[in-house]
Design an enzyme around this catalytic site. Structure first.
Site, short mmCIF file in Angstrom:
data_model
loop_
_atom_site.label_atom_id
_atom_site.label_comp_id
_atom_site.label_asym_id
_atom_site.label_seq_id
_atom_site.Cartn_x
_atom_site.Cartn_y
_atom_site.Cartn_z
N LYS A 49 0.83 -1.37 0.23
CA LYS A 49 0.14 0.18 -0.14
C LYS A 49 0.79 1.29 0.03
O LYS A 49 0.58 2.10 -0.66
CB LYS A 49 -0.94 -0.22 1.10
N GLN A 93 -5.14 -1.99 9.73
CA GLN A 93 -4.94 -3.35 9.02
C GLN A 93 -5.29 -4.24 10.04
O GLN A 93 -5.01 -4.43 11.03
CB GLN A 93 -3.26 -3.34 8.86
N ASP A 116 -11.46 2.05 3.63
CA ASP A 116 -11.85 0.62 3.64
C ASP A 116 -13.24 0.40 3.49
O ASP A 116 -13.58 -0.89 3.21
CB ASP A 116 -11.05 -0.04 4.95
#
Ligand code: NAD
Length: 279
Positions: A49, A93, A116
């Protein structure tokens, strides 16, 4: 033979367009990533990322928290990032250590920075077809269908898998595009009875070569979300028995090089979108 939906190339094109947009509009997007603990796979995902951010001109800020981080400390950091004007998007994450409550953590991320798409507000907005941050993998699948001009309205779309991050958002996204959606999962009986009806078949199960040619309709569009390790060859394979299925369908995504690269590209899209919204 099926036409291959090239996710790798498409993702490259999306990243290029995002880079140009960031420059043209003078945007200053910044992604803050929180990584708790020492999960090795997570470290690789975060590195990828970071790389994508660098390519596009998105600033990347990494918050590495130790395994023994308390919920209070995690929420404090999320709230600080929520408040900061220079941070466009926040990504926690997963997985996070078991003593922490990931649901509360996702709920704490401001919906406007939830790149997200895991905050229930964004999930609800998607449900009622309002602008929302959408989970990046299903978003990437929809982008593939769009770019390859695959008509969705009125088609029978069958989704295998109903996870919160892939299957469920896909169901809603397809419904919002007026598909007739059939949802199948681990308790579905006679799975092939449904998969054979699919004009568009999307598999997100996590089992190597799970979908065989005799489960698929001639001429269908087949999207493979699965990422699995073939126990015989050690290679990364999808859920679809690619070799056999590709002989009878019209479009198919390969693994690797299909849905995978699209996921990060759509995350980048969401970060740039967040920066635009906040501008
Ligand atoms: P998950 O384990 O949370 O969900 C799997 C789903 O498959 C469940 O809903 C379950 O009901 C269903 N299922 C299991 N066995 C079944 C069966 N026999 N018949 C029908 N349905 C069955 O997994 P997930 O997070 O949704 O991920 C699914 C796959 O997609 C995995 O291989 C994962 O690695 C991959 N994935 C890829 C990306 C990407 O970027 N390409 C992103 C996320 C997940």
């Amino acid at each position: 033979m099926a036409e291959i939906i090239n996710g790798k190339e498409l993702a490259k094109k999306i990243r290029k367009e995002l880079k140009e947009e960031v420059i043209e509009k003078g945007l200053k997007p910044k992604l803050a990533v929180i990584l708790v603990g020492n999960d090795e796979a997570s470290k690789i995902y975060v590195r990828n990322k970071n790389r994508a951010c660098e390519e596009i001109g998105i600033e990347f800020e990494e918050h590495l928290l130790p395994e023994e981080t308390t919920m209070e400390e995690l929420l404090k950091l999320i709230n600080e990032l929520n408040e900061r004007k220079d941070v466009s998007g926040i990504l926690l994450q997963s997985p996070i250590p078991k003593h922490l409550d990931i649901k509360t953590a996702f709920e704490t991320i401001s919906p406007e920075k939830d790149v997200d798409g895991f905050n229930p507000i964004n999930i609800g907005r998607l449900e009622i077809n309002e602008p929302a941050f959408v989970s990046c993998t299903p978003f990437g699948v929809m982008k593939m269908l769009k770019e390859y001009k695959i008509h969705i309205e009125g088609k029978t779309a069958v989704v295998i898998g109903r996870s919160n991050i892939v299957g469920k958002p896909l169901i809603q996204l397809l419904l919002n595009k007026n598909a007739t959606v059939i949802v199948t999962h681990s308790k579905t009986r006679e799975l092939e009875k449904y998969t054979k009806q699919a004009d568009i078949l999307i598999s997100a199960v996590g089992k190597a070569k799970f979908v065989k040619a005799d489960m698929v309709k001639e001429g269908a569009v087949v999207i493979d979300v699965g990422i699995n390790r073939d126990t015989n060859t050690g290679k990364v394979v999808g859920d679809i028995d690619y070799e056999e299925v590709s002989k009878k369908v019209s479009y198919i995504t390969p693994v690797p090089g299909g849905v995978g690269p699209m996921t990060i590209a759509m995350l980048m899209h969401n970060v740039v979108q967040a920066a635009k919204n906040q501008n």
